[in-house]
Design a protein around this motif. Sequence first.
Motif, PDB file in Angstrom:
ATOM      1  N   ALA A 197       0.855  -1.193   0.000  1.00  0.00           N
ATOM      2  CA  ALA A 197       0.000   0.000   0.000  1.00  0.00           C
ATOM      3  C   ALA A 197       0.881   1.229   0.000  1.00  0.00           C
ATOM      4  N   VAL A 198       0.499   2.233  -0.788  1.00  0.00           N
ATOM      5  CA  VAL A 198       1.111   3.556  -0.651  1.00  0.00           C
ATOM      6  C   VAL A 198       0.003   4.505  -0.234  1.00  0.00           C
ATOM      7  N   ILE A 199       0.203   5.192   0.897  1.00  0.00           N
ATOM      8  CA  ILE A 199      -0.777   6.180   1.343  1.00  0.00           C
ATOM      9  C   ILE A 199      -0.203   7.559   1.059  1.00  0.00           C
ATOM     10  N   GLY A 200      -0.921   8.337   0.260  1.00  0.00           N
ATOM     11  CA  GLY A 200      -0.458   9.670  -0.117  1.00  0.00           C
ATOM     12  C   GLY A 200      -0.093   9.711  -1.584  1.00  0.00           C
ATOM     13  N   THR A 201      -0.299  10.872  -2.199  1.00  0.00           N
ATOM     14  CA  THR A 201       0.028  11.054  -3.618  1.00  0.00           C
ATOM     15  C   THR A 201       0.660  12.423  -3.850  1.00  0.00           C
ATOM     16  N   GLY A 202       1.592  12.818  -2.947  1.00  0.00           N
ATOM     17  CA  GLY A 202       2.380  14.044  -3.151  1.00  0.00           C
ATOM     18  C   GLY A 202       3.603  13.730  -3.994  1.00  0.00           C
ATOM     19  N   SER A 203       4.563  14.647  -4.017  1.00  0.00           N
ATOM     20  CA  SER A 203       5.764  14.471  -4.866  1.00  0.00           C
ATOM     21  C   SER A 203       6.474  13.158  -4.588  1.00  0.00           C
ATOM     22  N   SER A 204       6.617  12.813  -3.300  1.00  0.00           N
ATOM     23  CA  SER A 204       7.368  11.597  -2.950  1.00  0.00           C
ATOM     24  C   SER A 204       6.668  10.365  -3.505  1.00  0.00           C
ATOM     25  N   ALA A 205       5.351  10.280  -3.273  1.00  0.00           N
ATOM     26  CA  ALA A 205       4.589   9.129  -3.756  1.00  0.00           C
ATOM     27  C   ALA A 205       4.642   9.051  -5.275  1.00  0.00           C
ATOM     28  N   ILE A 206       4.519  10.196  -5.924  1.00  0.00           N
ATOM     29  CA  ILE A 206       4.476  10.227  -7.390  1.00  0.00           C
ATOM     30  C   ILE A 206       5.795   9.743  -7.982  1.00  0.00           C
ATOM     31  N   GLN A 207       6.887   9.954  -7.266  1.00  0.00           N
ATOM     32  CA  GLN A 207       8.177   9.410  -7.715  1.00  0.00           C
ATOM     33  C   GLN A 207       8.303   7.925  -7.370  1.00  0.00           C
ATOM     34  N   PHE A 222      -3.556   4.793  -2.091  1.00  0.00           N
ATOM     35  CA  PHE A 222      -4.662   5.464  -1.404  1.00  0.00           C
ATOM     36  C   PHE A 222      -4.506   6.968  -1.601  1.00  0.00           C
ATOM     37  N   GLN A 223      -5.413   7.532  -2.379  1.00  0.00           N
ATOM     38  CA  GLN A 223      -5.298   8.948  -2.733  1.00  0.00           C
ATOM     39  C   GLN A 223      -6.389   9.785  -2.060  1.00  0.00           C
ATOM     40  N   ARG A 224      -5.942  10.796  -1.319  1.00  0.00           N
ATOM     41  CA  ARG A 224      -6.917  11.731  -0.746  1.00  0.00           C
ATOM     42  C   ARG A 224      -7.118  12.906  -1.710  1.00  0.00           C
ATOM     43  N   THR A 225      -5.998  13.502  -2.153  1.00  0.00           N
ATOM     44  CA  THR A 225      -6.076  14.629  -3.090  1.00  0.00           C
ATOM     45  C   THR A 225      -5.197  14.327  -4.293  1.00  0.00           C
ATOM     46  N   PRO A 226      -5.782  14.344  -5.500  1.00  0.00           N
ATOM     47  CA  PRO A 226      -4.926  14.121  -6.678  1.00  0.00           C
ATOM     48  C   PRO A 226      -3.995  15.296  -6.895  1.00  0.00           C
ATOM     49  N   ASN A 227      -2.869  15.052  -7.583  1.00  0.00           N
ATOM     50  CA  ASN A 227      -1.881  16.104  -7.817  1.00  0.00           C
ATOM     51  C   ASN A 227      -1.650  16.322  -9.305  1.00  0.00           C
ATOM     52  N   TYR A 228      -1.320  17.547  -9.639  1.00  0.00           N
ATOM     53  CA  TYR A 228      -0.892  17.851 -11.007  1.00  0.00           C
ATOM     54  C   TYR A 228       0.564  17.411 -11.122  1.00  0.00           C
ATOM     55  N   SER A 229       0.862  16.657 -12.158  1.00  0.00           N
ATOM     56  CA  SER A 229       2.254  16.237 -12.345  1.00  0.00           C
ATOM     57  C   SER A 229       2.649  16.356 -13.812  1.00  0.00           C
ATOM     58  N   ILE A 230       3.866  16.797 -14.026  1.00  0.00           N
ATOM     59  CA  ILE A 230       4.399  17.014 -15.367  1.00  0.00           C
ATOM     60  C   ILE A 230       5.505  15.978 -15.593  1.00  0.00           C
ATOM     61  N   PRO A 231       5.561  15.366 -16.780  1.00  0.00           N
ATOM     62  CA  PRO A 231       6.663  14.406 -17.009  1.00  0.00           C
ATOM     63  C   PRO A 231       8.020  15.103 -16.935  1.00  0.00           C
ATOM     64  N   SER A 232       8.993  14.420 -16.355  1.00  0.00           N
ATOM     65  CA  SER A 232      10.306  15.059 -16.190  1.00  0.00           C
ATOM     66  C   SER A 232      11.102  15.067 -17.486  1.00  0.00           C
TER      67      SER A 232
END
Length: 566
Positions: A197-207, A222-232
């Motif tokens: 399980a991954v809880i959280g979807t901030g920068s760390s989780a997205i990486q 487990f996502q509470r708030t989705p994040n905008y992410s740009i491909p690196s």
Amino acid sequence: MPVRGAEETREPQARKGEVRAAGYDVIIVGAGFGGMYMLHRLRELGLSARILEAATGVGGTWYWNRYPGARCDVESMQYSFSFSPALQQEWSWSERFAGQPEILAYANHVADRFDLRRDIQFETRVTAAHYDEETRRWQILTNGGERFSAQFCVMATGCLSTAKLPEIEGRDSYQGATYHTGYWPHEGVDFSGQRVAVIGTGSSAIQAIPVIAEQAAQLTVFQRTPNYSIPSRNGPMTPDYEGSWKSQYDVRRAKARTMRTGILYDASDANYGINDVSAMAVSDDERRRVYEARWATGGTSFMAAFNDLLTNQESNDTAAEFVRSKIREIVRNPATAEILCPKDYPIGTKRICVDTDYFETYNRPNVELVDLKATPIEAITPKGVRTAAGEYEFDAIVYATGFDAMTGTLMNIDIRGREGAELREQWAAGPQTYLGLMSAGMPNLFMITGPGSPSVLSNMIVSIEQHVDWMIDALAHMRKNGLETIEPTADAQAAWGQHVNEAGHRTLYVKAASWYMGANVAGKPRVFMPYIGGVGTYREECDEVAAKGYEGFVLTPADARAVAAE
Ligand code: NA7
């Protein structure tokens, strides 16, 4: 006593019955990039200094954040020190955006190259710093019961260094393995064959999510708030790109210091990758073309596509909608795509994320997304996670739940200034600083990239160098003029606080429940903590204060006590 040189005595007179503390001109707390550069510059000034560091090695945030996929979202050619021409020529980065192991190797190289380790004491956590008005020195205590005394104390404690576990019922009852991205085991973790399980979807989780998904048998996010992410669009460093930077480092670094974020988004462009046009001033087709080009280039330069994305809601909406359209294009399951689309806060007002195959990962058969807005977590159970929809069983839970950012680490140290006044109390309604450098009532206590400075809104290394250089100039000024203490006036601090607040409120940042606003920690005051005025403007403001004889600061001569006592 003025700022003393290394040649002078270090030991303050111990009072009767008191354990004698090891004395220095300066104690630095933290051996990340800020602490290391400070130590280097203090030595040049001839002051004695010691770093106290909780970890077993240097690197700060790059020491702790070893989760899979950890990577800097500022290009390596710029996320590096500029103070030493030889250092910046001799070091070679292997990728456009360096991963954590390479950045940590760089931190270790810096420590060795400048012979810093002999003045760093590892495995030593500072628990208290008290100002003694009689001796005009800071008394510093550690978790091991050691005591240090110093004329100056520099908090190089980082902005994201106190990891935060979520307050979820039953958290401690879980019987599988648990990890926090900010305290990742040094030996690494093998998730092969596991249900994770991954809880959280901030920068760390997205990486971390794309990397963990490749290894684990099953990954549930487990996502509470989705994040905008740009491909690196990360990739190997090319000799041409490296060469173009190394041959023009002086000019480019000088320019970067004047930019809003301290970053050149495109060093070959006349405007350094900043499109100085409103998103509303161009046609729909042109806007789309610009966003497509930024998406193809990758990285945080996406937010420089137009000049009003963080100040004009209408403009921001166009960028947000573009990213949502990309998510819907990439993610094959339309229901999953919709859950991944951020809709209730402006793009960029929570830190924009940069990823490698994040949204693509949700097309994998072994990855599942749980929308906590629809089915909130009710409890962590001995076997896993229970939401409103049922219980999920896991072999491991990864908490990617962030940090008590910007103030958490300072508030965890028992810091007391004049008359025993506690920093914790003074900051109870939000951090109070002058220029993010010092706090009133705390003489000779400096903060590197403290709240009220651009800090997390900038290339941290550019901001660290600027803060350290300013502090070193201040100490040199004090030494030259026989001055013993420096501290901001309450008025200057209040005016700066108002300036920081007003600058924040002229932007869309205040519309998001972000860690910039203290919103991720229960009970933390909702104050926009970093200074949005821009790295270049801020540098000018700091320089002007110094040029005006440290306007807004009180500097006390060494003999003031003798005068006062007469
Ligand atoms: P962040 O950006 O603070 O992200 C933390 C994530 O954890 C975020 O998605 C949170 O959701 C989520 N979270 C926190 N508490 C909970 C609970 N109780 N339940 C579910 N989800 C939760 O931290 P990161 O480590 O990713 O990044 C920090 C910075 O480090 C980053 O910006 C870079 O500068 C480097 P929320 O959004 O609060 O709903």
